[in-house]
Design an enzyme around this catalytic site. Structure first.
Site, PDB file in Angstrom:
ATOM      1  N   GLY A   9      47.246  35.137  45.456  1.00 52.01           N
ATOM      2  CA  GLY A   9      47.145  36.724  45.772  1.00 52.01           C
ATOM      3  C   GLY A   9      46.608  37.342  47.152  1.00 52.01           C
ATOM      4  O   GLY A   9      45.476  38.131  46.744  1.00 52.01           O
ATOM      5  N   TYR A 143      40.032  42.812  30.991  1.00 57.60           N
ATOM      6  CA  TYR A 143      38.854  41.974  32.367  1.00 57.60           C
ATOM      7  C   TYR A 143      37.838  42.027  32.242  1.00 57.60           C
ATOM      8  O   TYR A 143      37.511  40.455  32.876  1.00 57.60           O
ATOM      9  CB  TYR A 143      39.565  43.637  33.473  1.00 57.60           C
ATOM     10  N   LYS A 147      36.998  37.727  33.235  1.00 60.08           N
ATOM     11  CA  LYS A 147      35.962  37.017  33.608  1.00 60.08           C
ATOM     12  C   LYS A 147      34.623  36.443  33.303  1.00 60.08           C
ATOM     13  O   LYS A 147      33.765  34.893  33.524  1.00 60.08           O
ATOM     14  CB  LYS A 147      35.512  37.956  34.710  1.00 60.08           C
TER      15      LYS A 147
END
Length: 322
Positions: A9, A143, A147
């Protein structure tokens, strides 16, 4: 043996600048950048680059073996606002990529892993002021769910298999080098560009929405610092709270107006307001400061000077974001 680092990434908001900084420290050939697509020419020419889909474990392993990689920084993720539009895709990307890398570390293909968490792990039931290192975490976004789940997987692989995995809960990250990448805190990046380029900005959060923020330079230094810390100093194997400053859209506007008096702002809160309202306002990161001597350098005043003086320069055109 010197470390060889793979960044998954690397074309994202943090990945681009992290790659640059790591290459300054370790040398260009020792830091392999990768992403699902190519970055721009300047980025590609600064060192080794590989196309990698982080959902393809075999491809990750192939690159690890090709370069004899010792450390992996897994920066690929789908962020909060984008993730709410594609929740199942966000879950798959965020979780499977982490499990692939943890498995590769468990099998001794790599020695050390960095994986970023986020203040999105906290929810409306978490304390809003001085949110502690260990507290109630009931996130309301996919999200945040991914996480907080990822934090527990990191801790599991460390305690069960001895994987040396390290993590930080990033606040909103602000940089002039890369445009926003789909996060709820992105207004604090976009507002500087709009102030400089258009003189006005419509904010998608209300004027009094206070959120934890950090200038990119501090985020990069914290990331490298935790990875360079002694193993025995890393006492949290879920993820460390990380903080620098907290402010509202109104406060950042007032700071910008010290430099651009004619700058105006309007407010039109959208679905991201509900996300922001569920997050902390001020983070307690005393554990990071005690365990491995974390200390930030940038406050709102200094960051604003840096942002406004750099936006529009030629350097700003060298890097692109996801």
């Amino acid at each position: 043996m010197s470390d060889t680092i793979l960044i998954l990434g690397a074309c994202g908001q943090i990945g681009t600048e992290l790659t640059q900084r790591l290459r300054e420290i370790y040398g260009s050939e020792q830091v392999i950048a990768s992403d699902i697509r190519e970055g721009d020419a300047a980025f590609l020419n600064s060192g080794p680059f590989e196309i990698i889909n982080v959902l393809d474990r075999d491809r990750i392993l192939e690159v690890i073996q090709k370069y004899k990689v010792t450390q992996v920084y897994l920066m690929a993720a789908m962020l909060s606002a984008t993730g709410e539009k594609m929740p199942l895709k966000a879950w798959d990307l965020n979780m499977q990529s982490l499990l692939h890398v943890l498995e590769l570390a468990k099998d001794k293909h790599i020695q050390k892993v960095y994986w970023p968490s986020s203040i999105a792990v906290f929810g409306s039931t978490s304390p809003k002021i001085n949110t502690p290192q260990q507290t109630v975490m009931e996130p309301s976004t996919v999200y945040g769910i991914s996480k907080v789940s990822g934090e527990h997987w990191c801790n599991y692989y460390h305690s069960k298999y001895g994987v040396d995995v390290r993590s930080l809960r990033y606040p909103g990250i602000i940089s002039w080098k890369t445009k926003p990448g789909g996060g709820t805190t992105d207004y604090a990046v976009d507002i500087y560009f709009k102030a400089k380029e258009e003189g006005t900005y419509e904010c998608f959060l209300s004027k009094d929405t206070k959120l934890p923020m950090m200038y990119m330079n501090d985020a990069i230094e914290a990331t490298i610092q935790i990875m360079q810390a002694k193993k025995e100093d890393i006492k949290m194997r879920t993820s460390y709270n990380l903080a620098a400053m907290s402010f509202t859209p109104e406060e950042i506007t007032e700071e910008i107006q010290k430099h651009i008096p004619e700058f105006t702002i309007s407010y039109n809160p959208d679905f991201r307001q509900e996300i922001a309202d569920s997050w902390p306002q001020i983070i307690d990161d005393s554990a990071a400061r005690a365990d491995w001597n974390w200390n930030h350098k940038f406050d709102l005043e200094l960051m604003t000077k840096e942002m406004l003086s750099n936006i529009g320069t030629k350097n700003n055109e060298l890097l692109t974001a996801l």
